[in-house]
Design an enzyme around this catalytic site. Structure first.
Site, PDB file in Angstrom:
ATOM      1  N   HIS A 139       0.868  -1.186   0.000  1.00 38.03           N
ATOM      2  CA  HIS A 139       0.000   0.000   0.000  1.00 38.03           C
ATOM      3  C   HIS A 139       0.904   1.236   0.000  1.00 38.03           C
ATOM      4  O   HIS A 139       2.020   1.187   0.527  1.00 38.03           O
ATOM      5  CB  HIS A 139      -0.843  -0.049   1.279  1.00 38.03           C
ATOM      6  N   ASP A 216       3.092  -4.641   8.004  1.00 37.14           N
ATOM      7  CA  ASP A 216       1.885  -3.824   7.881  1.00 37.14           C
ATOM      8  C   ASP A 216       0.691  -4.770   8.011  1.00 37.14           C
ATOM      9  O   ASP A 216       0.363  -5.502   7.077  1.00 37.14           O
ATOM     10  CB  ASP A 216       1.920  -3.118   6.513  1.00 37.14           C
ATOM     11  N   GLN A 219      -4.584  -5.201   6.950  1.00 41.39           N
ATOM     12  CA  GLN A 219      -5.611  -6.097   6.399  1.00 41.39           C
ATOM     13  C   GLN A 219      -5.601  -7.466   7.056  1.00 41.39           C
ATOM     14  O   GLN A 219      -6.291  -8.380   6.587  1.00 41.39           O
ATOM     15  CB  GLN A 219      -5.415  -6.257   4.876  1.00 41.39           C
ATOM     16  N   LYS A 242     -10.382  -0.821  10.605  1.00 44.61           N
ATOM     17  CA  LYS A 242     -10.547  -2.021   9.770  1.00 44.61           C
ATOM     18  C   LYS A 242     -10.835  -3.242  10.647  1.00 44.61           C
ATOM     19  O   LYS A 242     -10.894  -4.369  10.170  1.00 44.61           O
ATOM     20  CB  LYS A 242      -9.279  -2.244   8.943  1.00 44.61           C
ATOM     21  N   CYS A 380      -4.737   2.530  -3.647  1.00 43.66           N
ATOM     22  CA  CYS A 380      -3.463   3.021  -3.073  1.00 43.66           C
ATOM     23  C   CYS A 380      -2.337   2.023  -3.300  1.00 43.66           C
ATOM     24  O   CYS A 380      -1.455   1.843  -2.441  1.00 43.66           O
ATOM     25  CB  CYS A 380      -3.601   3.345  -1.586  1.00 43.66           C
TER      26      CYS A 380
HETATM   27  N1  7TS Z   1      -1.700  -0.718   4.658  1.00 43.29           N
HETATM   28  C1  7TS Z   1      -2.619  -1.493   4.065  1.00 43.29           C
HETATM   29  C2  7TS Z   1      -2.262  -2.876   3.639  1.00 43.29           C
HETATM   30  C3  7TS Z   1      -3.906  -0.973   3.856  1.00 43.29           C
HETATM   31  O1  7TS Z   1      -4.819  -1.744   3.266  1.00 43.29           O
HETATM   32  C4  7TS Z   1      -4.215   0.344   4.261  1.00 43.29           C
HETATM   33  C5  7TS Z   1      -5.554   0.972   3.987  1.00 43.29           C
HETATM   34  C6  7TS Z   1      -3.227   1.076   4.920  1.00 43.29           C
HETATM   35  C7  7TS Z   1      -1.979   0.530   5.085  1.00 43.29           C
HETATM   36  C8  7TS Z   1      -3.477   2.439   5.472  1.00 43.29           C
HETATM   37  O2  7TS Z   1      -4.355   2.355   6.545  1.00 43.29           O
HETATM   38  P1  7TS Z   1      -4.888   3.669   7.264  1.00 43.29           P
HETATM   39  O3  7TS Z   1      -5.934   3.170   8.201  1.00 43.29           O
HETATM   40  O4  7TS Z   1      -3.737   4.284   7.969  1.00 43.29           O
HETATM   41  O5  7TS Z   1      -5.448   4.547   6.189  1.00 43.29           O
HETATM   42  N2  7TS Z   1      -6.240   0.411   2.882  1.00 43.29           N
HETATM   43  C9  7TS Z   1      -7.322   0.915   2.277  1.00 43.29           C
HETATM   44  C10 7TS Z   1      -7.959   0.278   1.219  1.00 43.29           C
HETATM   45  O6  7TS Z   1      -7.631  -0.824   0.777  1.00 43.29           O
HETATM   46  N3  7TS Z   1      -8.987   1.040   0.782  1.00 43.29           N
HETATM   47  O7  7TS Z   1      -9.028   2.146   1.533  1.00 43.29           O
HETATM   48  C11 7TS Z   1      -8.000   2.094   2.464  1.00 43.29           C
END
Ligand code: 7TS
Length: 424
Positions: A139, A216, A219, A242, A380
């Site tokens: 990401h 990371d 997910q 999430k 992303c």
């Molecule tokens: N890493 C992964 C693997 C992610 O899927 C996401 C967000 C992030 C980092 C960033 O997370 P945040 O909570 O700090 O924003 N992924 C997604 C997505 O798949 N669609 O919208 C956000």
């Protein structure tokens, strides 16, 4: 509201591992609303999950009954609020099976957790010529912070490739590891493909060359049991939103020795031991990395989300989502012109796909008219989309409350979109 309360039942003791989870829909008030006159079919869970009543109520109850600033009050309410905050830290520790709660730093989410490591650990420890190894499926949150570090330190970013099914090329990964590799940063589960990386194995190889490893877990945490001690990683990042928790709160796990050796990255209240105009000294981890008044209500509600997750059972959730993924894969594969992107063995509940002749954004818009919420675009992960030679995908991502009727609605809506484009 009565429906919601009925749904918020404890596990029925006789439930089969994956059976009965669809009844959990009733725990999530928003799933009872309609969208564009249709039943909401929410399949955008990788972007953010919906919140159960228990989490919404925990946040509201905090403000109704317990609100006070933490770590600084002599009065009862401040102590009470501090206790709730620290109890949530313990819940996060247990969720990740960290050895001690001091290894849990609250952040705004995954992005901030990764940036914390980039600013504090990487900028202090990396120099020109050192290497940071990531993978093609990262990401942007696990790419851009390292590019900023490289620009500042002269370190070099290396990228381990993936195969056509979306699995990491392990031989290539191993070959990219070397004496210059100082940091490996890798997704536990890919948000765009669903690929589950063998993180314990990757950590083993990375540690063999002396590299530090950040995983990371954005997910992963809501879909599989996570044990940072078994994985062996040095850092693990995730987002509460999430995980059926609120937005704006997440956590970084960091091995205690590493955190204690790291300098602060933001200065302010709560992160100091002493302050004078000549010099200041820092609090121990994790307070050193929690400057300013944090998202206390968010932390408390995150604790409630972890309680909720555990009450349903992470293994039951994983089994349910895997069954539904298999069902969804069969349903989508039966649609002519549909190509699944990300078909690695053992993948998590993400169905990314393209449809001949329909741009993902157009598909997403048509599905929306039917109340089916999916994500369309690059997710992303622009370099990953480039790897597959596509501008983006349509992506349905599963959560514990999804069931076969949601997948059926998705498949039916895709077929209607095709009819529309073919002028039928
Ligand atoms: N890493 C992964 C693997 C992610 O899927 C996401 C967000 C992030 C980092 C960033 O997370 P945040 O909570 O700090 O924003 N992924 C997604 C997505 O798949 N669609 O919208 C956000």
């Amino acid at each position: 509201m009565s429906v919601v309360l009925q749904g918020a039942r404890a596990n029925a003791p006789g439930d089969a591992p994956a059976a009965g989870l669809a009844a959990r829909k009733a725990d999530f008030p928003i799933l009872a609303r309609s969208v564009r006159g249709r039943r909401l079919v929410y399949l955008d869970n990788a972007a953010t999950t919906q919140k159960p009543e228990a989490v919404i109520e925990a946040e509201a109850r905090y403000y109704r009954e317990s609100n006070a600033n933490i770590h600084r009050g002599v009065h009862w309410l401040s102590q009470h609020s501090t206790d709730l905050y620290e109890e949530s830290r313990e819940r996060v520790r247990a969720l990740l099976n960290a050895a001690r709660s001091e290894e849990i730093v609250f952040t705004r989410g995954t992005t901030e957790a990764i940036n914390l490591v980039a600013y504090s650990w990487a900028r202090t420890n990396l120099k020109a010529g050192d290497e940071i190894l990531i993978t093609t499926m990262e990401h942007h949150s696990n790419i851009v912070p390292w590019q900023l570090v490289c620009a500042q330190t002269g370190a070099v970013l290396r990228v381990a490739p993936i195969g056509d099914e979306g699995a990491l090329d392990l031989d290539a990964f191993d070959a990219l590891l070397g004496p210059r590799t100082r940091l490996v940063a890798v997704a536990h589960v890919s948000n765009a493909l669903g690929t589950v990386n063998p993180v314990a194995r990757l950590v083993q190889r990375a540690h063999a060359v002396g590299a530090v490893v950040l995983v990371d877990g954005a997910q992963a945490v809501a879909h599989t049991a996570v044990d940072v001690q078994a994985i062996g990683c040095d850092f693990y990042a995730f987002s509460g939103h999430k995980l059926y928790g609120p937005t704006g709160i997440g956590a970084l796990y960091g091995r205690h020795e590493l955190l204690q050796a790291m300098p602060p990255w933001q200065g302010g209240g709560d992160m100091i031991r002493t302050v004078s105009f000549e010099a200041s000294t820092w609090a121990d981890a994790p307070q050193r990395f929690e400057a300013g008044t944090p998202n206390i209500a968010g932390v408390v509600a995150l604790g409630a989300a972890i309680d909720y997750l555990r009450s349903v059972g992470i293994d039951r959730i994983a089994a349910h989502e895997h069954e539904l993924l298999a069902y969804g894969t069969r349903a989508l594969e039966a649609i002519p012109g549909l190509r699944l992107i990300g078909t690695a063995a053992g993948k998590a509940g993400i169905l990314s796909f393209t449809i001949d002749g329909i741009h993902p954004h157009d598909l997403g818009t048509i599905l929306d008219t039917e109340g089916v919420a999916i994500r369309a675009g690059h997710h992303c992960t622009m370099p990953l989309m480039k790897r597959f030679g596509i501008p983006g995908t349509a992506r349905a991502s599963l959560a514990l409350y999804n069931d076969e009727s949601d997948v059926d609605a998705l498949a039916a809506a895709i077929r209607r979109a095709q009819d529309l484009f073919e002028g039928k």
